[in-house]
Design an enzyme around this catalytic site. Structure first.
Site, PDB file in Angstrom:
ATOM      1  N   ASN A   9       0.870  -1.180   0.000  1.00  0.00           N
ATOM      2  CA  ASN A   9       0.000   0.000   0.000  1.00  0.00           C
ATOM      3  C   ASN A   9       0.905   1.227   0.000  1.00  0.00           C
ATOM      4  O   ASN A   9       1.528   1.537   1.011  1.00  0.00           O
ATOM      5  CB  ASN A   9      -0.895  -0.041   1.248  1.00  0.00           C
ATOM      6  CG  ASN A   9      -1.723   1.216   1.409  1.00  0.00           C
ATOM      7  OD1 ASN A   9      -1.766   2.060   0.511  1.00  0.00           O
ATOM      8  ND2 ASN A   9      -2.373   1.351   2.559  1.00  0.00           N
ATOM      9  N   LYS A  11       0.131   4.288  -0.185  1.00  0.00           N
ATOM     10  CA  LYS A  11      -0.469   5.469   0.461  1.00  0.00           C
ATOM     11  C   LYS A  11      -0.231   6.718  -0.413  1.00  0.00           C
ATOM     12  O   LYS A  11      -0.239   6.606  -1.627  1.00  0.00           O
ATOM     13  CB  LYS A  11       0.066   5.623   1.891  1.00  0.00           C
ATOM     14  CG  LYS A  11      -0.108   4.315   2.691  1.00  0.00           C
ATOM     15  CD  LYS A  11       0.142   4.447   4.163  1.00  0.00           C
ATOM     16  CE  LYS A  11      -0.062   3.076   4.833  1.00  0.00           C
ATOM     17  NZ  LYS A  11       0.082   3.112   6.285  1.00  0.00           N
ATOM     18  N   HIS A  95      -9.229   0.868   5.084  1.00  0.00           N
ATOM     19  CA  HIS A  95      -7.948   1.114   5.759  1.00  0.00           C
ATOM     20  C   HIS A  95      -8.166   2.016   6.973  1.00  0.00           C
ATOM     21  O   HIS A  95      -9.002   2.930   6.936  1.00  0.00           O
ATOM     22  CB  HIS A  95      -6.948   1.750   4.791  1.00  0.00           C
ATOM     23  CG  HIS A  95      -5.559   1.716   5.344  1.00  0.00           C
ATOM     24  ND1 HIS A  95      -5.124   2.638   6.260  1.00  0.00           N
ATOM     25  CD2 HIS A  95      -4.542   0.850   5.171  1.00  0.00           C
ATOM     26  CE1 HIS A  95      -3.875   2.341   6.605  1.00  0.00           C
ATOM     27  NE2 HIS A  95      -3.508   1.260   5.964  1.00  0.00           N
ATOM     28  N   GLU A  97      -6.598   4.432   8.043  1.00  0.00           N
ATOM     29  CA  GLU A  97      -6.432   5.867   7.761  1.00  0.00           C
ATOM     30  C   GLU A  97      -7.705   6.434   7.121  1.00  0.00           C
ATOM     31  O   GLU A  97      -8.078   7.582   7.375  1.00  0.00           O
ATOM     32  CB  GLU A  97      -5.199   6.082   6.870  1.00  0.00           C
ATOM     33  CG  GLU A  97      -3.917   5.826   7.665  1.00  0.00           C
ATOM     34  CD  GLU A  97      -2.753   5.279   6.870  1.00  0.00           C
ATOM     35  OE1 GLU A  97      -2.751   5.382   5.639  1.00  0.00           O
ATOM     36  OE2 GLU A  97      -1.834   4.725   7.509  1.00  0.00           O
ATOM     37  N   GLU A 167      -5.012  -5.167  10.462  1.00  0.00           N
ATOM     38  CA  GLU A 167      -3.981  -4.157  10.693  1.00  0.00           C
ATOM     39  C   GLU A 167      -4.253  -3.466  12.024  1.00  0.00           C
ATOM     40  O   GLU A 167      -5.050  -2.507  12.070  1.00  0.00           O
ATOM     41  CB  GLU A 167      -3.988  -3.123   9.566  1.00  0.00           C
ATOM     42  CG  GLU A 167      -3.699  -3.703   8.199  1.00  0.00           C
ATOM     43  CD  GLU A 167      -3.157  -2.648   7.236  1.00  0.00           C
ATOM     44  OE1 GLU A 167      -2.097  -2.888   6.653  1.00  0.00           O
ATOM     45  OE2 GLU A 167      -3.774  -1.582   7.101  1.00  0.00           O
ATOM     46  N   GLY A 173       2.830   2.120  10.860  1.00  0.00           N
ATOM     47  CA  GLY A 173       3.753   3.241  10.718  1.00  0.00           C
ATOM     48  C   GLY A 173       4.445   3.627  12.013  1.00  0.00           C
ATOM     49  O   GLY A 173       5.052   4.694  12.099  1.00  0.00           O
ATOM     50  N   SER A 213       3.887  -2.356  10.251  1.00  0.00           N
ATOM     51  CA  SER A 213       5.335  -2.378  10.450  1.00  0.00           C
ATOM     52  C   SER A 213       5.995  -3.708  10.072  1.00  0.00           C
ATOM     53  O   SER A 213       6.937  -4.150  10.739  1.00  0.00           O
ATOM     54  CB  SER A 213       5.684  -1.995  11.901  1.00  0.00           C
ATOM     55  OG  SER A 213       5.230  -0.672  12.176  1.00  0.00           O
TER      56      SER A 213
HETATM   57  P1  13P Z   1       3.356   0.226   7.712  1.00  0.00           P
HETATM   58  O1  13P Z   1       3.891  -1.061   7.069  1.00  0.00           O
HETATM   59  O2  13P Z   1       4.079   1.450   7.243  1.00  0.00           O
HETATM   60  O3  13P Z   1       3.245   0.098   9.194  1.00  0.00           O
HETATM   61  O4  13P Z   1       1.852   0.405   7.157  1.00  0.00           O
HETATM   62  C1  13P Z   1       0.991  -0.666   7.183  1.00  0.00           C
HETATM   63  C2  13P Z   1      -0.229  -0.297   6.422  1.00  0.00           C
HETATM   64  O5  13P Z   1      -0.971   0.582   6.806  1.00  0.00           O
HETATM   65  C3  13P Z   1      -0.503  -1.005   5.165  1.00  0.00           C
HETATM   66  O6  13P Z   1      -1.777  -0.726   4.696  1.00  0.00           O
END
Ligand code: 13P
Length: 250
Positions: A9, A11, A95, A97, A167, A173, A213
């Site tokens: 992803n 982003k 997601h 976010e 997740e 992150g 992560s």
């Molecule tokens: P990270 O791997 O940067 O923690 O992000 C995970 C994520 O949100 C994938 O959709």
């Protein structure tokens, strides 16, 4: 048959040129004879070019979001039909976010899922608890409710186009990963509630990815757990060496 999948992803990262560069590196580095599926999700503006670029490669392309309506006066939004028209057949929905910053609710996500499935797209459906939920011992409840409200209205036959991505928000992150044991515990719980609602075949066939992560250093151990079928990768998907290592760790 349950599939092993590593998805990146991206982003809100990578402009057009950077997208092309990263795709070229991935095409060079990722072997073409893998059993696992490899998916990348660049931003909307680069999806069309990415789909063209990847057309004759085993790397698949996904969108990070879409609108639930077929079309209309929804300034700034993108429909399933538009994604299809540029060769995108997979969409990430739910997601954390999107849930946190864009106020996407379970009911809205259920509508998006329905629209995507109507277009015979595959959905990577994301969900996961926040740290406060885990501290309160509510993580299983939160996850169960997200699944129930987002997906459990579906018929069993629809599940062939669903990929789950657990997740935990506290691991996204942050550099803090769920331990392989925490991931396995939750993935087993998820598969059990799917089994209760849909029976053994759906539960055994659905792929459940872990996200939060994941790095080259921890991927193999997380992926070694029996109910972890792959990963949804954020930060580490932006570097071709790291993403390739994670793809090969499965
Ligand atoms: P990270 O791997 O940067 O923690 O992000 C995970 C994520 O949100 C994938 O959709």
């Amino acid at each position: 048959m349950r599939q092993r999948i590593v998805a990146g992803n991206w982003k809100m990262h990578k402009n057009a040129e950077e997208t092309e560069d990263l795709l070229n590196e991935l095409i060079d580095k990722i072997p073409t004879d893998l059993d696992q599926r490899v998916i990348v999700a660049p931003t909307f503006v680069n999806l069309s070019a990415a789909a063209d670029h990847l057309e004759f490669t085993p790397i698949e392309v996904a969108a990070q979001n879409m609108h639930q309506a077929e079309g209309g006066a929804f300034t700034g939004e993108i429909s399933a039909g538009m994604l299809e028209s540029v060769g995108v057949r997979i969409v990430i929905l739910g997601h954390s976010e999107r849930r946190a910053y864009f106020h996407e609710t379970d009911a809205l996500l259920a509508a998006k899922v329905d629209t995507a499935l109507k277009h015979e797209m595959e959905v990577i459906f994301c969900f996961g608890e926040e740290l406060k939920d885990r501290h309160a011992g509510q993580h299983f409840n939160v996850v169960e409710n997200q699944l129930k409200d987002g997906l459990f209205h579906l018929e069993a036959s629809a599940w062939k186009n669903i990929i789950l991505a657990y997740e935990p928000v506290w691991a996204i992150g942050t550099g803090e990963t769920a331990s392989p044991e925490q991931a396995q515990e939750m993935h087993e719980f998820i598969r059990d509630i799917i089994r209760k609602n849909y029976g053994n075949t759906v539960a055994e066939d659905v792929s459940i990815l872990y996200g939060g992560s994941v790095k080259p250093e921890n991927a193999a151990e997380i992926f070694s757990k029996p109910d972890v079928d792959g990963g949804l990768i954020g930060g580490a998907a932006l570097k071709s060496d790291d993403f390739t290592k994670i793809v090969l760790a499965i």
